[in-house]
Design an enzyme around this catalytic site. Structure first.
Site, PDB file in Angstrom:
ATOM      1  N   LEU A  47       5.842  36.133 -63.621  1.00  0.00           N
ATOM      2  CA  LEU A  47       7.271  35.976 -63.350  1.00  0.00           C
ATOM      3  C   LEU A  47       7.580  34.481 -63.344  1.00  0.00           C
ATOM      4  CD1 LEU A  47       8.163  38.453 -60.439  1.00  0.00           C
ATOM      5  CD2 LEU A  47       9.112  38.472 -62.748  1.00  0.00           C
ATOM      6  N   ASP A  48       8.680  34.084 -63.976  1.00  0.00           N
ATOM      7  CA  ASP A  48       9.085  32.680 -63.963  1.00  0.00           C
ATOM      8  C   ASP A  48       9.326  32.214 -62.531  1.00  0.00           C
ATOM      9  OD1 ASP A  48       9.011  32.586 -66.708  1.00  0.00           O
ATOM     10  OD2 ASP A  48      11.140  33.044 -66.945  1.00  0.00           O
ATOM     11  N   PRO A  49       9.175  30.904 -62.265  1.00  0.00           N
ATOM     12  CA  PRO A  49       9.468  30.390 -60.917  1.00  0.00           C
ATOM     13  C   PRO A  49      10.865  30.754 -60.427  1.00  0.00           C
ATOM     14  CG  PRO A  49       8.295  28.734 -62.180  1.00  0.00           C
ATOM     15  CD  PRO A  49       8.594  29.861 -63.136  1.00  0.00           C
TER      16      PRO A  49
END
EC number: 5.4.99.25
Length: 307
Positions: A47-49
């Site tokens: 998951l992206d930050p």
């Protein structure tokens, strides 16, 4: 010499973590691993930050089966800002172009319908996909654009949860490999404008839902026994495969690299969950229909599976 550090231990199971915004998936993973003092841990999809939500974390023997969750369908809630293009496709980048934002609900609905089904999608430069051994985002940060091939994905549904242009909130159900940032940009492109994500939350993967997940803060407030009770067994990662029960001798054969006899009305090469007669999960084996045998794929460590 005692350093005062908690001793790592053999933890086996799956934690459904609710990843907070601002942390990389690996940072969230390491924080969870330290809370459990686990010897080994891995996650099942980045998951992206910027993104929050469901991140299954595998401890110990569960890491052997993590790959089977990577292929699972997923669901997201995405918040879009229409009329603005971002250098990264999300709120972390700079606004690089603007266009009309007075989009009607009818226009937005039509665009969402057009992007539903089996479609081709070009992965974004700001992604973890590799090119010559390096993730694409490393090139993107240097201003280098790498040509990417379009890939087939499936968008099962796009439901509009909220619409008040330039803001739109959509619930997306999709196949693996779908980039919601790119999907949002493509929806806007269909209308003739731009868009970028301002928020993204993964709400489901492989049948697990965000309601089943736990935050790092909540986990930190529990004792070890309470935390351990939240772990799901390793076989939940492969629960979509057919199962069979083998006697002790057949299980022993699998662990020795031999192929016990097995006959079922299943396609050849089908992964099969194997259990002992007392219900212990042994691991996954592959059905070799042409010779009516089972071949071990990934087996639990005998000590861990007996625990």
């Amino acid at each position: 010499m005692n350093t005062g550090k908690p001793q790592k231990r053999a933890v086996n199971g799956v934690l459904l973590l609710d990843k907070p915004e601002g942390l990389s998936s690996n940072t969230a993973l390491q924080k969870a691993r330290r809370l459990f003092h686990a010897e080994k841990a891995g996650h099942t999809g980045v998951l992206d930050p910027l993104a929050t939500g469901l991140l299954p974390v595998c401890f110990g023997e569960a890491t052997k089966f993590a790959q089977y969750l990577l292929d699972a369908d997923k669901a997201y809630t995405a918040t879009l800002k229409l009329g603005e293009a971002s250098s990264t496709g999300d709120a972390e980048g700079e606004i690089i172009a603007t266009a009309r934002a007075d989009i009607s609900l009818a226009e937005f609905q039509t665009a969402c319908q057009a992007l539903t089904g089996n479609i081709r999608q070009v992965p974004p430069m700001f992604s973890a996909l590799k090119h010559e051994g390096k993730p694409l985002y490393e090139y993107a940060r240097k201003g280098i654009v790498i040509e990417r091939k379009a890939r087939y994905i499936t968008v099962y549904a796009i439901d509009i949860a909220e619409f008040d242009a330039p803001k739109a909130v959509i619930d997306v159900r999709c196949s693996k490999g779908t980039y919601i940032r790119t999907l949002s940009e493509d929806i806007a492109k269909h209308i003739g404008t731009f868009a970028h994500l301002t928020a993204l939350r993964r709400t489901e993967t492989a049948g697990f839902t965000i309601a089943q997940s736990h935050t790092l803060e909540a986990l930190a407030n529990l004792n070890e026994t309470e935390r351990d009770s939240l772990l799901l067994p390793c076989d939940v990662l492969v629960s979509h495969f057919p199962q069979t029960v083998l006697n002790d001798y057949a299980v022993h054969m699998l662990h020795c690299g031999q192929r016990p006899r097995f006959e079922e009305d299943l396609p050849s090469d089908t992964p099969v969950r194997v259990y002992t007669e007392n219900g212990r999960f042994v691991g996954l084996a592959e059905y070799q229909k042409e010779i009516c045998r089972l071949k071990a794929l990934r087996l639990m460590n005998t000590a861990a599976s007996a625990a």
